[in-house]
Design a protein around this motif. Structure first.
Motif, mmCIF file in Angstrom:
data_model
loop_
_atom_site.group_PDB
_atom_site.id
_atom_site.type_symbol
_atom_site.label_atom_id
_atom_site.label_comp_id
_atom_site.label_asym_id
_atom_site.label_seq_id
_atom_site.Cartn_x
_atom_site.Cartn_y
_atom_site.Cartn_z
ATOM 1 N N GLY A 48 -9.590 -4.054 -1.278
ATOM 2 C CA GLY A 48 -10.219 -3.482 -0.091
ATOM 3 C C GLY A 48 -10.197 -4.444 1.091
ATOM 4 O O GLY A 48 -10.854 -4.213 2.106
ATOM 5 N N LEU B 232 -0.688 10.446 -0.686
ATOM 6 C CA LEU B 232 -1.787 11.420 -0.633
ATOM 7 C C LEU B 232 -2.508 11.458 0.704
ATOM 8 O O LEU B 232 -3.271 12.384 0.972
ATOM 9 N N GLY B 233 -2.251 10.454 1.542
ATOM 10 C CA GLY B 233 -2.865 10.489 2.872
ATOM 11 C C GLY B 233 -4.320 10.063 2.879
ATOM 12 O O GLY B 233 -4.910 9.761 1.843
ATOM 13 N N ILE B 234 -4.893 10.048 4.074
ATOM 14 C CA ILE B 234 -6.275 9.592 4.268
ATOM 15 C C ILE B 234 -6.957 10.605 5.178
ATOM 16 O O ILE B 234 -6.376 11.026 6.183
ATOM 17 N N ASN C 269 0.846 -1.211 0.000
ATOM 18 C CA ASN C 269 0.000 0.000 0.000
ATOM 19 C C ASN C 269 0.872 1.249 0.000
ATOM 20 O O ASN C 269 0.616 2.188 -0.747
ATOM 21 N N GLY D 187 -7.050 -6.079 2.098
ATOM 22 C CA GLY D 187 -5.685 -6.240 2.592
ATOM 23 C C GLY D 187 -5.517 -5.825 4.049
ATOM 24 O O GLY D 187 -4.954 -6.576 4.862
ATOM 25 N N TYR E 119 0.603 3.994 -2.933
ATOM 26 C CA TYR E 119 0.105 5.361 -2.730
ATOM 27 C C TYR E 119 1.234 6.382 -2.619
ATOM 28 O O TYR E 119 0.982 7.543 -2.318
ATOM 29 N N ASP F 288 -10.855 5.788 -1.572
ATOM 30 C CA ASP F 288 -11.136 6.377 -2.872
ATOM 31 C C ASP F 288 -11.374 5.222 -3.844
ATOM 32 O O ASP F 288 -10.438 4.637 -4.372
HETATM 33 P P1 ADP Z 1 -6.812 -2.031 -1.128
HETATM 34 O O1 ADP Z 1 -6.722 -3.408 -1.687
HETATM 35 O O2 ADP Z 1 -7.910 -1.203 -1.729
HETATM 36 O O3 ADP Z 1 -5.493 -1.324 -1.046
HETATM 37 P P2 ADP Z 1 -6.634 -2.174 1.773
HETATM 38 O O4 ADP Z 1 -7.492 -2.891 2.745
HETATM 39 O O5 ADP Z 1 -5.205 -2.571 1.690
HETATM 40 O O6 ADP Z 1 -7.338 -2.308 0.369
HETATM 41 O O7 ADP Z 1 -6.717 -0.619 2.081
HETATM 42 C C1 ADP Z 1 -7.983 -0.024 2.265
HETATM 43 C C2 ADP Z 1 -7.980 1.419 1.800
HETATM 44 O O8 ADP Z 1 -7.187 2.216 2.664
HETATM 45 C C3 ADP Z 1 -7.361 1.638 0.426
HETATM 46 O O9 ADP Z 1 -8.297 1.420 -0.588
HETATM 47 C C4 ADP Z 1 -6.921 3.099 0.509
HETATM 48 O O10 ADP Z 1 -8.025 3.940 0.236
HETATM 49 C C5 ADP Z 1 -6.551 3.262 1.956
HETATM 50 N N1 ADP Z 1 -5.087 3.161 2.172
HETATM 51 C C6 ADP Z 1 -4.411 2.103 2.660
HETATM 52 N N2 ADP Z 1 -3.093 2.356 2.788
HETATM 53 C C7 ADP Z 1 -2.917 3.622 2.357
HETATM 54 C C8 ADP Z 1 -1.774 4.490 2.244
HETATM 55 N N3 ADP Z 1 -0.550 4.072 2.567
HETATM 56 N N4 ADP Z 1 -1.989 5.750 1.798
HETATM 57 C C9 ADP Z 1 -3.229 6.166 1.456
HETATM 58 N N5 ADP Z 1 -4.334 5.399 1.536
HETATM 59 C C10 ADP Z 1 -4.193 4.151 1.972
#
Ligand code: ADP
Length: 265
Positions: free
Chosen positions: A221, A192-194, A161, A223, A165, A210
């Motif tokens: 979604g 980009l952060g959350i 991740n 992981g 990102y 997003d």
């Molecule tokens: P995905 O398979 O969509 O990455 P995850 O369960 O791993 O699913 O993560 C869930 C959501 O959290 C992601 O879809 C993303 O929106 C957000 N996310 C996870 N890690 C990050 C990160 N390092 N920076 C920004 N957003 C993140």
């Protein structure tokens, strides 16, 4: 607890009393509700790749197969969607096994430090976008009681991740530090952060901050939901901190095994 209030009237429509029924929303009802939501989410999630594939296959059948330029592109979309569905179904199977507690962990005494270096080395072999991995890992050994395969899955999910990102040329900081009787592991990116109100939700099944963007990146979604289950199965905790536009840090803890105390902070 749920409360229902009713007013009691007599034959002349005069109020003669009030009844309050307080009922417990049982654990079972909650589980049923979660299950319904889960099934509905799964259906939605699988419908998207299926409808995409359907339309591309229809276009191919209708003649696009004869076009040497278009046909390989359409086939590759269908292939990507199939692969994503397989990933999702595998993730779902794993979660459902964990729910059913049919998921024995093979824990063994492991020096987290050399294990962590090994995991990061693996990522360094094929890291894209000129991203730098920066380690802040103490010397020496810190023993934890873990299932290495499962812990690898946790780290893989978090680190991939962070890479996904990260901006081009970003740095990912991978830390480990001792805090009293546990290790605090953190992975920080400059992505980009959350948003603050979405931070806790990223550990929920199928939650994506997003949707469009993460779909494009091939995410399921699931992981982080899997990472959370696995960290908790190791008696640790997992959480996130983030600044929008600045970056995200995922933290998790693992209890340290009995060993000599060293420079506890
Ligand atoms: P995905 O398979 O969509 O990455 P995850 O369960 O791993 O699913 O993560 C869930 C959501 O959290 C992601 O879809 C993303 O929106 C957000 N996310 C996870 N890690 C990050 C990160 N390092 N920076 C920004 N957003 C993140």
């Amino acid at each position: 607890v749920r409360a229902n209030f009713s007013t009691v009237f007599d034959d002349e429509d005069e109020v003669t009393g009030f009844i309050t029924v307080i009922s417990d929303v049982t654990e079972q009802e909650k589980i049923d509700q979660e299950r319904r939501e889960f099934v509905s989410n799964v259906s939605h999630e699988l419908r998207t790749p299926l409808t995409t594939m359907k339309s591309y296959i229809e276009a191919l059948t209708d003649g696009a197969w004869q076009d040497k330029e278009i046909a390989p592109k359409f086939l590759s979309v269908a292939q990507n969607e199939t692969e994503r569905m397989i990933r999702m179904v595998n993730d779902l199977l794993q979660l459902s096994k964990m729910d059913a507690e049919e998921y024995p962990l093979q824990k063994e005494r492991t020096d987290f430090i050399s294990y962590y270096h090994h995991i990061i080395d693996r990522f360094e072999m094929h890291i894209p976008k000129h991203i730098a991995l920066q380690r802040e890992i103490p010397n020496g050994s810190y023993h934890v009681w873990i299932d290495k395969d499962k812990m690898t899955q946790v780290l893989d999910n978090i680190i991939s991740n962070a890479i996904k990102y990260s901006p081009e040329g970003g740095t990912i900081k991978l830390k480990a530090e001792q805090k009293r009787h546990y290790l605090l592991i953190s992975i920080h990116d400059q992505g980009l952060g959350i948003a603050y109100d979405k931070l806790d939700k990223i550990f929920e099944r199928f939650y994506r901050a997003d949707k469009a963007r993460t779909r494009k990146l091939g995410g399921t979604g699931l992981g982080l939901a899997i990472a959370k289950e696995l960290v908790e199965a190791h008696h640790g905790q997992i959480w996130a901190k983030s600044k929008e536009g600045k970056g995200t840090t995922i933290f998790f803890t693992l209890p340290l095994m009995n060993q000599k105390r060293r420079g506890a902070s």
